[in-house]
Design a protein around this motif. Sequence first.
Motif, PDB file in Angstrom:
ATOM      1  N   VAL A 143      40.568  46.201  51.522  1.00  0.00           N
ATOM      2  CA  VAL A 143      40.658  46.490  50.088  1.00  0.00           C
ATOM      3  C   VAL A 143      40.525  45.187  49.307  1.00  0.00           C
ATOM      4  O   VAL A 143      41.041  44.148  49.708  1.00  0.00           O
ATOM      5  CB  VAL A 143      42.017  47.171  49.763  1.00  0.00           C
ATOM      6  N   ARG A 144      39.816  45.237  48.196  1.00  0.00           N
ATOM      7  CA  ARG A 144      39.621  44.046  47.366  1.00  0.00           C
ATOM      8  C   ARG A 144      40.978  43.463  46.946  1.00  0.00           C
ATOM      9  O   ARG A 144      41.827  44.156  46.390  1.00  0.00           O
ATOM     10  CB  ARG A 144      38.802  44.394  46.122  1.00  0.00           C
ATOM     11  N   ALA A 145      41.163  42.185  47.217  1.00  0.00           N
ATOM     12  CA  ALA A 145      42.427  41.514  46.904  1.00  0.00           C
ATOM     13  C   ALA A 145      42.509  41.145  45.432  1.00  0.00           C
ATOM     14  O   ALA A 145      41.481  40.955  44.765  1.00  0.00           O
ATOM     15  CB  ALA A 145      42.584  40.265  47.765  1.00  0.00           C
ATOM     16  N   THR A 146      43.728  41.028  44.933  1.00  0.00           N
ATOM     17  CA  THR A 146      43.940  40.570  43.561  1.00  0.00           C
ATOM     18  C   THR A 146      43.613  39.090  43.432  1.00  0.00           C
ATOM     19  O   THR A 146      43.104  38.642  42.408  1.00  0.00           O
ATOM     20  CB  THR A 146      45.403  40.830  43.146  1.00  0.00           C
ATOM     21  N   SER A 147      43.902  38.324  44.495  1.00  0.00           N
ATOM     22  CA  SER A 147      43.548  36.898  44.496  1.00  0.00           C
ATOM     23  C   SER A 147      43.270  36.448  45.923  1.00  0.00           C
ATOM     24  O   SER A 147      43.762  37.044  46.883  1.00  0.00           O
ATOM     25  CB  SER A 147      44.667  36.044  43.889  1.00  0.00           C
ATOM     26  N   TYR A 148      42.466  35.387  46.027  1.00  0.00           N
ATOM     27  CA  TYR A 148      42.079  34.846  47.329  1.00  0.00           C
ATOM     28  C   TYR A 148      42.069  33.328  47.234  1.00  0.00           C
ATOM     29  O   TYR A 148      41.587  32.764  46.236  1.00  0.00           O
ATOM     30  CB  TYR A 148      40.686  35.362  47.724  1.00  0.00           C
ATOM     31  N   ASP A 149      42.596  32.657  48.265  1.00  0.00           N
ATOM     32  CA  ASP A 149      42.610  31.199  48.293  1.00  0.00           C
ATOM     33  C   ASP A 149      41.531  30.709  49.253  1.00  0.00           C
ATOM     34  O   ASP A 149      41.681  30.843  50.478  1.00  0.00           O
ATOM     35  CB  ASP A 149      43.980  30.686  48.752  1.00  0.00           C
ATOM     36  N   PRO A 150      40.438  30.154  48.728  1.00  0.00           N
ATOM     37  CA  PRO A 150      39.332  29.729  49.607  1.00  0.00           C
ATOM     38  C   PRO A 150      39.725  28.617  50.572  1.00  0.00           C
ATOM     39  O   PRO A 150      39.058  28.412  51.591  1.00  0.00           O
ATOM     40  CB  PRO A 150      38.253  29.270  48.619  1.00  0.00           C
TER      41      PRO A 150
END
Length: 378
Positions: free
Chosen positions: A141-148
């Motif tokens: 599911v598409r995350a609210t935020s992602y840390d590259p």
Amino acid sequence: MSVRVQPITRDEHLAFVSARPSASHTQTPAWAGVKPDWEAESLGWFDRGGRLVGAGLALLRPLPGPRLPGLPRYLAYLPEGPLLDWHEPGLDGLLEPMLAHLAKRGAFAVRMGPPVVVRRWSAEAVKAAIADPAARRLRDVRATSYDPRAGRVADTLRRMGWRQTGPGGADGFAAGQPRYVFRVPLAGRSLEDIHNGLNQQWRRNIKKAEKAGVKVVRGDLSDLPAFHELYCETAERDRFVPRPLPYFQRMWTALTAEHPDRMRLYLAHHDGEVLAAATMLTVGDHVWYSYGASTARRREVQASSAVQWRMMSDAHALGAAVYDLRGITDTLDESSHLLGLLRFKAGTGGEAVEYLGEWDHPLNRLLYRAFRFSLSRR
């Protein structure tokens, strides 16, 4: 960064942990006392100037059977650690000395759980995912935020020969520490804000408990048997294998000896009977709901909700930045008995958090393969 890794004292280890905003309770020196079947060693990372820049608790589990001369015999495990700057350029320069040291200690493999956050899902995103019949797993599911930066850490680990142990079994729980957790942010929020962030069902249950006269009190070592009786009932009801009472007694003794507030026990009383209980752990500004227990009797008085709200309120009073409800399932399958746990935790209005997971580095491939095979046969 050029570093050397060597054993440090418990005092040095604890001083390093205490100087950080937060660290996992499994990376405190006291955690060694909770795991008597493992040998333990506090490790320190020193830079060229002799400054301590990292620390970790390495638990060493010997292979069963007789020790053969010249052969390594330990699995070295650093749960939710080590405590390093994981986004420091040259991460391999921090981990290679650790591998070399543990190989000399007789490790055939090293397992660790980098405390690196990958993605976050808001409570609203989790609820939408549960309601979506096309969604099967939270990770899809598409995350609210992602840390590259987490991706760069994973790339470095793979390049070094580390292997990710996987997201867990069919229910989404890993064999070691949880990869997916649910947390309620507390920093910068009033207790009223936190209460208003709970969903309607949570707020209604807390109010029911108050009206019913449920009283939540703090317990001590002598109250652990009462907690454990409820915990065993919970284990039978929720289909998991309970830990024995001596485990919790060791946990209490070891953790509170290190810090009097490291572990707390809360019990919910109603009409002279304990209906629910839970343990709470604190390191720095991070508070964990650790183990919960309840009876099926008089569930209408919502004793478990009263315990949770008391712990959340006390965490806020302690100045905690986060209240961590620990592991959640990754599955969104309606047939899973664990989906209710995800719904319950999402009702806090917090967020689901994915960590990088646990990783293995084989140092002796033959023994490592034998170890993996033995795990698959359990």
